[in-house]
Design a protein around this motif. Structure first.
Motif, PDB file in Angstrom:
ATOM      1  N   GLU A 191      -6.534  -8.627   1.481  1.00 50.55           N
ATOM      2  CA  GLU A 191      -5.748  -8.215   2.646  1.00 50.55           C
ATOM      3  C   GLU A 191      -5.115  -9.420   3.311  1.00 50.55           C
ATOM      4  O   GLU A 191      -5.707 -10.498   3.354  1.00 50.55           O
ATOM      5  CB  GLU A 191      -6.640  -7.524   3.681  1.00 50.55           C
ATOM      6  CG  GLU A 191      -7.250  -6.239   3.212  1.00 50.55           C
ATOM      7  CD  GLU A 191      -8.083  -5.561   4.301  1.00 50.55           C
ATOM      8  OE1 GLU A 191      -8.265  -6.134   5.401  1.00 50.55           O
ATOM      9  OE2 GLU A 191      -8.547  -4.445   4.031  1.00 50.55           O
ATOM     10  N   GLN A 249      -0.400  -2.124  -4.402  1.00 52.32           N
ATOM     11  CA  GLN A 249      -0.369  -2.574  -3.014  1.00 52.32           C
ATOM     12  C   GLN A 249      -0.385  -1.374  -2.088  1.00 52.32           C
ATOM     13  O   GLN A 249       0.248  -0.363  -2.379  1.00 52.32           O
ATOM     14  CB  GLN A 249       0.892  -3.396  -2.780  1.00 52.32           C
ATOM     15  CG  GLN A 249       1.050  -3.857  -1.339  1.00 52.32           C
ATOM     16  CD  GLN A 249       2.219  -4.788  -1.201  1.00 52.32           C
ATOM     17  OE1 GLN A 249       2.171  -5.905  -1.658  1.00 52.32           O
ATOM     18  NE2 GLN A 249       3.278  -4.310  -0.572  1.00 52.32           N
ATOM     19  N   ALA A 266       0.206  -0.468   2.009  1.00 52.24           N
ATOM     20  CA  ALA A 266       0.612  -0.923   3.341  1.00 52.24           C
ATOM     21  C   ALA A 266      -0.397  -0.422   4.369  1.00 52.24           C
ATOM     22  O   ALA A 266      -0.925   0.686   4.242  1.00 52.24           O
ATOM     23  CB  ALA A 266       2.002  -0.398   3.672  1.00 52.24           C
ATOM     24  N   ARG A 267      -0.676  -1.257   5.362  1.00 44.31           N
ATOM     25  CA  ARG A 267      -1.529  -0.897   6.491  1.00 44.31           C
ATOM     26  C   ARG A 267      -0.732  -1.160   7.767  1.00 44.31           C
ATOM     27  O   ARG A 267       0.215  -1.934   7.736  1.00 44.31           O
ATOM     28  CB  ARG A 267      -2.802  -1.750   6.500  1.00 44.31           C
ATOM     29  CG  ARG A 267      -3.650  -1.654   5.253  1.00 44.31           C
ATOM     30  CD  ARG A 267      -4.969  -2.467   5.390  1.00 44.31           C
ATOM     31  NE  ARG A 267      -4.912  -3.603   6.291  1.00 44.31           N
ATOM     32  CZ  ARG A 267      -4.538  -4.840   5.939  1.00 44.31           C
ATOM     33  NH1 ARG A 267      -4.178  -5.110   4.716  1.00 44.31           N
ATOM     34  NH2 ARG A 267      -4.534  -5.811   6.835  1.00 44.31           N
ATOM     35  N   PRO A 268      -1.122  -0.557   8.872  1.00 43.69           N
ATOM     36  CA  PRO A 268      -0.392  -0.813  10.117  1.00 43.69           C
ATOM     37  C   PRO A 268      -0.391  -2.293  10.509  1.00 43.69           C
ATOM     38  O   PRO A 268       0.551  -2.771  11.125  1.00 43.69           O
ATOM     39  CB  PRO A 268      -1.150   0.014  11.159  1.00 43.69           C
ATOM     40  CG  PRO A 268      -1.840   1.076  10.379  1.00 43.69           C
ATOM     41  CD  PRO A 268      -2.152   0.474   9.038  1.00 43.69           C
ATOM     42  N   ASP A 269      -1.440  -3.027  10.100  1.00 42.72           N
ATOM     43  CA  ASP A 269      -1.549  -4.433  10.484  1.00 42.72           C
ATOM     44  C   ASP A 269      -1.387  -5.380   9.292  1.00 42.72           C
ATOM     45  O   ASP A 269      -1.845  -6.510   9.330  1.00 42.72           O
ATOM     46  CB  ASP A 269      -2.884  -4.688  11.183  1.00 42.72           C
ATOM     47  CG  ASP A 269      -4.081  -4.325  10.312  1.00 42.72           C
ATOM     48  OD1 ASP A 269      -3.903  -3.640   9.286  1.00 42.72           O
ATOM     49  OD2 ASP A 269      -5.195  -4.735  10.664  1.00 42.72           O
ATOM     50  N   GLY A 270      -0.719  -4.922   8.221  1.00 41.95           N
ATOM     51  CA  GLY A 270      -0.497  -5.799   7.076  1.00 41.95           C
ATOM     52  C   GLY A 270      -0.482  -5.033   5.776  1.00 41.95           C
ATOM     53  O   GLY A 270      -0.003  -3.906   5.713  1.00 41.95           O
ATOM     54  N   LYS A 271      -1.032  -5.654   4.734  1.00 42.50           N
ATOM     55  CA  LYS A 271      -1.060  -4.999   3.424  1.00 42.50           C
ATOM     56  C   LYS A 271      -2.326  -5.394   2.687  1.00 42.50           C
ATOM     57  O   LYS A 271      -2.970  -6.389   2.987  1.00 42.50           O
ATOM     58  CB  LYS A 271       0.170  -5.365   2.598  1.00 42.50           C
ATOM     59  CG  LYS A 271       0.241  -6.806   2.173  1.00 42.50           C
ATOM     60  CD  LYS A 271       1.504  -7.063   1.374  1.00 42.50           C
ATOM     61  CE  LYS A 271       1.754  -8.530   1.144  1.00 42.50           C
ATOM     62  NZ  LYS A 271       1.918  -9.338   2.337  1.00 42.50           N
ATOM     63  N   SER A 273       3.394  -7.584   6.628  1.00 40.14           N
ATOM     64  CA  SER A 273       3.970  -6.410   5.971  1.00 40.14           C
ATOM     65  C   SER A 273       5.148  -6.924   5.171  1.00 40.14           C
ATOM     66  O   SER A 273       5.447  -8.106   5.168  1.00 40.14           O
ATOM     67  CB  SER A 273       4.408  -5.382   7.005  1.00 40.14           C
ATOM     68  OG  SER A 273       5.343  -5.971   7.882  1.00 40.14           O
ATOM     69  N   GLY A 274       5.801  -6.048   4.471  1.00 46.09           N
ATOM     70  CA  GLY A 274       7.010  -6.514   3.799  1.00 46.09           C
ATOM     71  C   GLY A 274       7.079  -6.141   2.350  1.00 46.09           C
ATOM     72  O   GLY A 274       6.478  -5.172   1.899  1.00 46.09           O
ATOM     73  N   GLY A 304       1.919 -14.350   2.509  1.00 46.30           N
ATOM     74  CA  GLY A 304       1.465 -13.467   3.583  1.00 46.30           C
ATOM     75  C   GLY A 304       1.240 -14.235   4.869  1.00 46.30           C
ATOM     76  O   GLY A 304       1.795 -15.312   5.072  1.00 46.30           O
TER      77      GLY A 304
END
Length: 136
Positions: A83, A116, A118-123, A87-88, A63
């Motif tokens: 967290e 998992q 997903a979030r707008p700023d990562g995962k 992303s990915g 990450g």
């Protein structure tokens, strides 16, 4: 908010730990997890520490910053959330090798569920446990 929502929120305990950006910080994450879970049975703490270590090391290896570990307990449910800012590709067990590839399989075996989000700023990679206090 309904009265049942308020009850759930009052019964939820949340603890967070911001991880350092290198693998040397994993010992601190493990120690924080043990301290936070004091009062749970030793075998439960060992399982949760193993899962936190695996998810945290995966976040650090695959990450990107910022990294955050969260323990969320509601009654007999404990949710571990790790967290990171990347992303990915979703986390999934890889093929075992002589040097690795067993971690997410162990997570799946030790938990009631994992996945998992997903979030707008990562995962967020999460895992859930059924837990009880050491005396009950």
């Amino acid at each position: 908010m309904t009265s049942s929502d308020a009850t759930v929120r009052q019964d939820t305990q949340v603890s967070e730990f911001s991880m350092a950006e290198d693998l040397h910080g994993l010992a601190e994450v493990r120690a924080w997890t043990r301290t936070t879970l004091d009062g749970l049975p030793a075998d439960t703490i060992a399982d949760v520490v193993m899962v936190v270590d695996e998810l945290s090391s995966n976040a650090l290896r695959h990450g990107q910053a910022p990294y955050l570990v969260r323990l969320r307990r509601t009654g007999d449910n404990l949710r571990v959330e790790v967290e990171d800012g990347a992303s990915g590709t979703p986390a999934r067990p890889g093929p075992p090798t002589g040097t690795g590839g067993h971690g997410l399989t162990l997570v799946a075996l030790a938990t009631t569920a994992w996945g998992q989000t997903a979030r707008p700023d990562g995962k967020t990679v999460w895992a859930e446990f059924e837990v009880a206090d050491a005396d009950g």
